[in-house]
Design an enzyme around this catalytic site. Sequence first.
Site, mmCIF file in Angstrom:
data_model
loop_
_atom_site.group_PDB
_atom_site.id
_atom_site.type_symbol
_atom_site.label_atom_id
_atom_site.label_comp_id
_atom_site.label_asym_id
_atom_site.label_seq_id
_atom_site.Cartn_x
_atom_site.Cartn_y
_atom_site.Cartn_z
ATOM 1 C CB ALA A 14 -58.131 17.965 37.911
ATOM 2 N NE ARG A 38 -49.836 19.535 45.167
ATOM 3 C CZ ARG A 38 -48.658 19.268 44.784
ATOM 4 N NH1 ARG A 38 -47.711 20.481 44.847
ATOM 5 N NH2 ARG A 38 -47.952 18.196 44.652
ATOM 6 C CG ASP A 64 -48.725 16.146 51.212
ATOM 7 O OD1 ASP A 64 -48.375 15.262 50.021
ATOM 8 O OD2 ASP A 64 -47.836 16.330 52.185
ATOM 9 C CB ILE A 65 -51.363 12.958 46.763
ATOM 10 C CG1 ILE A 65 -50.207 12.827 46.130
ATOM 11 C CG2 ILE A 65 -52.242 14.012 45.844
ATOM 12 C CD1 ILE A 65 -49.762 12.395 44.766
ATOM 13 C CE1 TYR A 167 -40.804 11.164 38.398
ATOM 14 C CE2 TYR A 167 -40.118 10.313 36.425
ATOM 15 C CZ TYR A 167 -41.018 10.963 37.279
ATOM 16 O OH TYR A 167 -42.351 11.261 36.691
ATOM 17 C CE LYS A 171 -44.542 7.917 37.296
ATOM 18 N NZ LYS A 171 -45.616 8.781 37.690
#
Length: 340
Positions: A14, A38, A64-65, A167, A171
Site C-alpha cells: 500500500a 512492511r 516479506d510477501i 525482470y 512479471k
Amino acid sequence: MSAPKDKTILITGASGFVATHVVKAFLERGYQVRGTVRSEQTAVNVRKNFLEYSDRLSFAIVEDIAQPGAFDEAVQGVDGIIHTASPFQFVVVDQEKDLLQPAIRGTTSILQAALGQPQITRIVITSSFAAVANLSKGLWPEHTYVEDDWNPITYEEAKVADGVSAYCASKAFAERAAWDLLEKEKPHFSLATICPPMIYGPVEHHVQDMNKLNTSAADIYRLINGSTQEVPPTGFPAWADVRDVAEAHLRAFEVDQAANERFLITSGSYSYDDVCDVLRTAFPEIKDKIPMGQVGTSQPAVYKVSNQKAKSMLGMEFRSLESSMKDTVKSLLELETRLQ
C-alpha cells in the site's frame, strides 16, 4: 451487490507509487481498505496521506510477501484483494533466486491464502506490459499488442538473461502462475489482471528524498533537474497515467464482465522528445534545464498497444500525455520544494 462501505478490500504494497493511487480510488468510492505494509512506520506514513479516511483505513504488516503464509492473517475477513506488491531487486546476483521465484511466490501465496476465505469474490493483480511484450521483436512497428499476447521467454532463458529481460520474465511468470492456479483450483473467486506499460503521473506516496523517487518519477525528474543534457532514447514507448491505472483496478474489481479477464491499460505511445516538448511549453521557468532534441529528427515507428478492451469492457477513458506530464512535474516541483 452490497454497498462499498460494507466491503473491505485488501490492497497489498500500500505504500507504493501505484498502490497509493489504488488506495485513494477505493477509499473515494466508499470501501473499507486494509493495506499491507512492511512496518509500522510505513503504515504511519501511508495514513498521513489519507487522514480524511482514517476511519476506513487499516493496515496489516507483511514483512516479506514471498514467505510461505505471508498473507494468511492479512486476508482474514476481506471481500476482495488488489495485489499490487511485487518483489523488486536492484542488484541481481541470481536471476532465478532473486527475481523469478520471489515474483511467482508473492503472487501464488496471496491466491493460496484467499482459497480459505469463501467471502472473497474477486482478486485483481497488477501485472505489467512486461508480461505481454516480446522483447526479441524490438520496436516491431507492424504489430499491435492485445491481451492475447504473452512475453514468450522461457524459464530456462530467463535464468541466464540480462537484468531487464529477467525482470520482464518475472512479471510474465508471476501472472501465468496466477492463471494456472485459477485453472487448477477452480476457486470461489474470480481473477482480473491489469497490464500497464510505463506508468507516469503525480507522486502522492511518501517520499523522503528526491534521490529515492520511484523509478518512473525519477525517469521524468531527470528531464527537469538539469542532470540530463540530451533527450534519452525511449526504451518502452507505451505509457499510462497512474490515476487511470488505479481506476482500472477499481473497475476490474466492480464490473461483472471483468471476471477472469486480462486488461492492457495505456494511453498509447510516446517518446522522451514528446515529453520534453510538453514540459518546455508548460514550465517555461525551467525550460533551460530540459534537454532539447535534434531539430528535424523523426521518431522511429513503434509497436502499438490496444486499449480497446479496457474501453469497451471497463468503460475506461485515458488521459493525454500533456495533462499527465503537467501533473507529474507539478507534483515533483512541489515535492522538491517541500524537501529542501
